[in-house]
Design a protein around this motif. Structure first.
Motif, mmCIF file in Angstrom:
data_model
loop_
_atom_site.group_PDB
_atom_site.id
_atom_site.type_symbol
_atom_site.label_atom_id
_atom_site.label_comp_id
_atom_site.label_asym_id
_atom_site.label_seq_id
_atom_site.Cartn_x
_atom_site.Cartn_y
_atom_site.Cartn_z
ATOM 1 N N PHE A 18 0.835 -1.193 0.000
ATOM 2 C CA PHE A 18 0.000 0.000 0.000
ATOM 3 C C PHE A 18 0.877 1.252 0.000
ATOM 4 O O PHE A 18 1.990 1.251 0.548
ATOM 5 N N GLY A 41 -7.680 -4.072 -0.466
ATOM 6 C CA GLY A 41 -7.644 -2.976 0.492
ATOM 7 C C GLY A 41 -8.591 -3.192 1.649
ATOM 8 O O GLY A 41 -8.284 -2.852 2.795
ATOM 9 N N GLY A 64 -6.121 -3.552 4.361
ATOM 10 C CA GLY A 64 -5.907 -2.135 4.608
ATOM 11 C C GLY A 64 -5.918 -1.749 6.079
ATOM 12 O O GLY A 64 -5.075 -0.966 6.522
#
Length: 555
Positions: free
Chosen positions: A22, A44, A48
């Motif tokens: 990321f 994500g 994430g």
């Protein structure tokens, strides 16, 4: 590049289910730069949250454990430095437990090192790479940084840094990775090549020998006539400037020598000072030093042969030869106390009383049950009911037994002294009405005459004490008087108040004038342990410590 690296990483780590890189520099949220497997949807949302914990300030590496059915999943996130990433984070999801976390993090650190390479600006290549040895916190760290900067400046394929040790060379840095496995086979091979070349090469010389693979060279680092390290260079497409490399080797050797001298311990400096003093003694100068050495030698010679009395010194306390404990005969309460520690008592004297109310009620209970059983027993006899008569006869005997037990307890509610003597412990004045348990020691009584000394000899001195040895005790209550004794028994090991181990040595008081002695008095004992040389008496503690130190640390 990142896709290829991430795929290699995920195939190397055990049971990776998903991984993603990321970029969290965007205020709109985490942007997925690369993901594995590539066909996964919405990485994500899956990885994430754990990646944002790193940027949120919870550490460079964050790991979380969660369960999915019967499987345990480990979520790991780590900061990642790579080209084009200002706030890069690597996040992975693996089928593993917390017990495997250390191994996984180690593999992850090693792999991430291949991406975290410095990118120098235009003026970076003008800076002396040897400055890394001054800027770093240790020589080994500086050697690794030196390898990186040298490779960047001369465009070498790879530079391996090695530091000289007493046992040979040790690889301490790579230009291509910040961490590596020192036990790897290729590391051992490079180390042997460096050792072979450095043993015959000159300091500051760039050696390209036939024993090295094509396109490889060794640059020897040192100061004066001491070899302090070496650089194994895989040249590749780099530029070989032997003059510039020689200057780097010279400045690096000087920097290493300065760092090593500053890091020397006090013992090493003392060793060098002693060697310098010994060299001065055999030369024609330093007459004062030679006289001092001769005086020390004479002192050691005298103290090694002149003998003095050796005594074992240890703390001592006075005890009665016989000590009796007065304990609670059953669970009850203290209602009266008539003596306390330090009072003289006579045999049979009441020292304290326990509560009798519960016992008196119990006595009435069993008295009534016995009377009732006797009444029913007589009625059964009158009606010629022999079975019932036998039953009630047994109940009469049971009630009588319980009644006698209660009366015996009542007789023991008065705690009496078993001998003429002195109360050496016990004070119930603040415990009136307080409960006591069966077996609790309430008082201790010792006879007024007949004492012994209890000497706590340290475990490292007990070997010098034998049964029959004589000694003397100076008590704090009689500082100017000495009480002689003779060792009668060497007891078991006990723990001292300071947490050490000592042996309880018992000695019979042989002094005729022992008036005034009371159990509990304390002082210092000296036990005669023969004659020893002055050097042994005052130096055997140091010698014993050195023997143990050598046993623990020397092979």
């Amino acid at each position: 590049m990142l896709d290829h690296w991430l795929e290699i990483l995920c195939r190397a780590l055990p049971r990776v289910r998903a991984a993603a890189i990321f970029d969290l520099s965007n205020q709109d949220g985490a942007r997925v730069v690369s993901a594995w497997p590539r066909e996964q949807t919405n990485p994500g949302e899956r990885l994430g949250p754990v990646a944002e914990l790193v940027v949120g300030g919870e550490g460079t590496v964050v790991s979380r454990q969660r369960e999915e059915g019967e499987r345990k999943l480990l979520l790991v996130a780590r900061r990642l430095a790579a080209p084009g990433l200002s706030e890069g984070v690597l996040a992975l999801e693996l089928e593993a437990g917390l017990d495997q976390q250390a191994v996984i993090l180690r593999l992850l650190e090693w792999s991430a090192g291949f991406l975290e390479l410095p990118f120098d600006g235009g003026g970076a290549d003008r800076e002396d790479p040897a400055l890394a040895l001054i800027e770093s916190s240790s020589v080994d760290e500086g050697m690794g940084l030196l390898a990186e900067r040298l490779a960047a400046r001369f465009r070498f394929r790879q530079v391996v840094a090695a530091s000289a040790r007493a046992s040979g060379f040790e690889i301490t840095g790579l230009s291509t990775a910040k961490s590596f496995d020192k036990r790897a086979a290729w590391i051992a091979e490079v180390r042997s090549r460096i050792a072979l070349i450095a043993s015959a090469a000159h300091i500051g010389e760039l050696v390209r020998a036939e024993s090295l693979p094509e396109g490889c060279a060794v640059l020897v680092l040192g100061h004066g006539d001491r070899v302090l390290g070496a650089l194994y260079i895989e040249i590749g497409d780099g530029l070989v400037d032997e003059a510039a490399l020689g200057a780097v080797a010279s400045s690096a050797g000087t920097a290493i020598a300065l760092r090593q001298d500053a890091a020397r311990s006090s013992s090493e400096r003392l060793r060098d000072s002693v060697l310098a003093s010994l060299r001065a003694l055999v030369g024609p100068r330093w007459l004062g030093a030679k006289f001092a050495a001769a005086l020390v030698a004479l002192t050691l010679l005298v103290t090694a042969f002149v003998e003095i009395d050796y005594e074992v010194v240890a703390p001592a306390t006075v005890e009665g030869e016989v000590q009796r404990a007065i304990v609670a005969p059953f669970d009850s309460y203290v209602v009266e106390q008539y003596v306390r520690a330090g009072d003289a008592v006579n045999q049979g004297q009441v020292m304290a009383e326990l509560d009798t109310r519960d016992l008196l009620l119990e006595e009435r209970k069993w008295f009534s049950e016995r009377a009732e059983a006797e009444k029913q027993y007589r009625q059964s006899l009158a009606s010629l009911d022999q079975p019932q008569a036998r039953i009630f006869s047994s109940r009469v005997e049971q009630a009588q037994a319980q009644l006698e037990l209660v009366r015996s307890r009542l007789a023991r509610t008065k705690l009496v002294s078993p001998m003429n003597g002195t109360v050496i412990s016990g004070d119930l004045s603040r415990s009136l009405g307080a409960p006591v348990k069966r077996g609790d020691v309430l008082y201790e009584v010792a006879p007024s005459r007949g004492f012994r000394f209890r000497v706590e000899v340290a475990d490292k001195r007990i070997r010098d004490v034998s049964v029959g040895d004589k000694g003397a005790v100076a008590l704090e209550a009689f500082a100017g008087k000495r009480f002689s004794f003779q060792v009668e028994r060497i007891g078991n090991a006990v723990e001292t108040p300071r947490g050490g181990i000592a042996f309880a040595v018992e000695g019979r008081v042989t002094a005729e004038d022992n008036a005034g002695l009371l159990p509990g008095m304390s002082g210092t004992a000296r036990i005669e342990a023969g004659r020893r040389s002055i050097l042994w008496v005052y130096g055997h503690g140091v010698f014993d410590w050195l023997r143990l130190w050598a046993w623990k640390r020397l092979p």
